[in-house]
Design an enzyme around this catalytic site. Structure first.
Site: not given
Ligand code: SAH
Ligand code: SF4
Length: 382
Positions: A91, A104, A111, A115, A118, A197, A220, A344
Site C-alpha cells: 500500500e 507514504c 515486515c 511490532c 502494527c 522511518s 521509539l 499509520c
Molecule cells: N518500519 C518503519 C516504518 C514503517 S511504520 C518503522 O517502524 O518506523 C511507520 C510508523 O507507524 C512507525 O512509527 C510505526 O511505529 C507506526 N505505527 C505502526 N503501527 C501503528 C499503529 N497501529 N498505530 C499507529 N502507529 C503505528
Molecule cells: Fe515493521 Fe515498522 Fe510495523 Fe514494526 S512498525 S512491524 S518495523 S513496519
C-alpha cells in the site's frame, strides 16, 4: 532479460546507456522523460536520438506496478493497493495538506520486525521490494495526481518511508530509490523532505548516513528496554542505548539538526505520566548531553486482533504536555484517511508470509498479552 529503468538511479542509468554504446548524457534525457514527465513510452521521447529510441524497447521497459485498488478518503487522502506478484500487495498513501503533499511509501511486502501494535508486523514478511517497486509507487502516484488535478506542477513535495516494511532492512534497494527522489533530474526533493522511518536497525543508520543522509525518524515507543523489548522485538538485538548512540552519530550528516522520535500511544501500556518523565530523562540525559530531538506522538490506530487500544485523548494531551514542559518539542500526529484504513499502522496489503510471523504473533497474543510493564528508573543505563 530486459531491464526495468525504474530500477536505476542516474548513475545506474548512465552505466546502462554506456553498455548500449550511448553517451552518458543520453541518460539524463531519458531519466528526465521517465521521472519528470512520467513517460512510459519510448516513442514519445521526441528529443532522444531516433536510433536510441528504436533500440530501447528491445532491451528495457519502464514498468509500473499494477493497481489492485484505489480508495479516496473524504479528507482527500488517497490509498493505492499495488500488486507486487505471488499474492503479495503493498500500500501507498498520498496525504494532501495546505502547504505540502506527502507520499507514504512501502519498502517491503510485509515486515519481519513484528511490532506488537502494527498491522503489517502481524502479517509477517514475504520479501524486499526492488528499487523499481519502491520508485514505481512515487512515479505512479505523482503522475496520476498531475493528470487527476490537471496540473503540470509537482504535486508530491514530501516522501516518508513509513508504509509497509522496515526500510533499513532493505538498504540495497532503498538507497538508489532515495537518490532518484533527491536528484534534480528526478523528483528534485530536498533531503529535509524525504524521511526514512526506522524501528532501529542500528548498523544501517550508519550506512544511511554514509550513502544517502535524509531526515531520520526513529520509532521509539517506549522509554525503557524492558517495555521496548516487548513492543519492538528488534530492541532485543539493538537496545535503546545503542540506538541513541546511532542517532547521535547520524546527526552530523543529517539534513536537520534533530532526530524525530515516533511514539505510538497505547492505552495503559506506555502512556502514563511516569513514562513521559522517564522518556525525558532518557533523551535529555543520554551520553551526558542528550539527543537533539522532537517527539511525534501517534495515537494508536486499531486493527482487528491487536488486543490493544488507543490512549484516550486527554491522556495523549497530558503526555505531550509533560514532554513539552520538560523541554522536548512534541506534537500529536493527526490521523488521516482512517475511513479507508490508510492511517499509520493500518496498512496491511496482502502478504504471503514466508516466516510464519503471523502465526507466531497469534501465539504470543494468546500466551502473553501485553501488560503494563513496571517502570524501573535507569535500568540498563549503567
Ligand atoms: N518500519 C518503519 C516504518 C514503517 S511504520 C518503522 O517502524 O518506523 C511507520 C510508523 O507507524 C512507525 O512509527 C510505526 O511505529 C507506526 N505505527 C505502526 N503501527 C501503528 C499503529 N497501529 N498505530 C499507529 N502507529 C503505528
Ligand atoms: Fe515493521 Fe515498522 Fe510495523 Fe514494526 S512498525 S512491524 S518495523 S513496519
Amino acid at each position: 532479460m530486459t531491464a526495468n529503468l525504474l530500477d536505476f538511479d542516474l548513475e545506474g542509468l548512465a552505466a546502462f546507456c554506456e553498455q548500449l554504446g550511448e553517451k552518458r548524457f543520453r541518460a539524463v534525457q531519458l531519466f528526465r522523460w521517465i521521472h519528470q514527465k512520467g513517460a512510459a513510452d519510448f516513442a514519445a521521447m521526441t528529443d532522444l536520438a531516433r536510433s536510441l529510441r528504436e533500440k530501447l524497447p528491445a532491451v528495457c521497459t519502464i514498468t509500473d506496478l499494477p493497481v489492485l485498488s484505489r480508495q479516496d478518503s473524504a479528507d482527500g487522502t488517497i490509498k493505492w493497493l499495488f500488486d507486487v506478484g505471488d499474492g503479495n500487495a503493498v500500500e501507498t498513501v498520498f496525504i494532501p495538506e495546505d502547504d505540502r503533499g506527502t507520499l507514504c511509501i512501502s519498502s517491503q511486502a510485509g515486515c519481519a520486525v513484528g511490532c506488537r501494535f502494527c498491522s503489517t508486523g502481524h502479517q509477517g514478511f514475504s520479501r524486499n521490494l526492488s528499487t523499481g517497486e519502491i520508485l514505481a509507487q512515487l512515479w505512479h502516484a505523482e503522475h496520476f495526481l498531475r493528470r487527476h488535478l490537471k496540473t503540470g506542477e509537482r504535486v508530491i513535495t514530501n516522501v516518508v518511508m513509513m508504509g509497509m516494511g522496515e526500510p533499513l532492512q532493505n538498504c540495497g534497494a532503498l538507497v538508489p530509490a532515495l537518490r532518484v527522489m533527491l536528484d534534480d533530474h528526478g523528483y528534485g526533493l530536498s533531503r529535509r523532505r524525504v524521511t526514512v522511518s526506522t524501528s532501529g536497525v542500528v548498523p544501517m543508520i550508519e550506512r544511511l548516513a554514509a550513502d544517502c543522509p535524509v531526515a531520520l525518524a526513529v520509532s521509539l515507543h517506549a522509554p525503557s528496554d524492558a517495555l521496548r523489548d516487548d513492543l519492538v522485538p528488534l530492541n532485543r538485538k539493538y537496545p535503546i542505548a545503542e540506538l541513541l548512540d546511532a542517532c547521535l552519530g547520524y546527526l552530523p550528516a543529517a539534513p536537520r539538526d534533530f532526530i524525530t522520535f515516533e511514539y505510538c500511544m497505547l492505552d495503559g501500556v506506555n502512556d502514563q505520566p511516569e513514562h513521559a518523565r522517564q522518556l525525558l530523562t532518557l533523551l535529555q540525559g543520554h551520553a551526558g548531553r542528550g539527543v537533539p530531538c522532537k517527539i511525534n506522538l501517534i495515537p494508536f490506530n486499531p486493527f482487528p486482533d491487536s488486543g490493544l487500544t488507543c490512549s484516550p485523548r486527554a491522556v495523549v494531551q497530558r503526555f505531550g504536555q509533560i514532554l513539552n514542559e520538560g523541554g522536548i518539542v512534541t506534537t500529536v500526529r493527526k490521523t488521516r484517511g482512517d475511513d479507508i484504513d490508510a492511517a499509520c499502522g493500518q496498512l496491511a496489503g496482502d502478504v504471503l508470509d514466508r516466516t510464519n510471523a503471523a502465526s507466531r504473533m497469534a501465539q504470543r497474543r494468546h500466551q502473553a498479552p501485553t501488560q503494563p510493564v513496571r517502570i524501573v528508573r535507569k535500568e540498563r543505563q549503567a
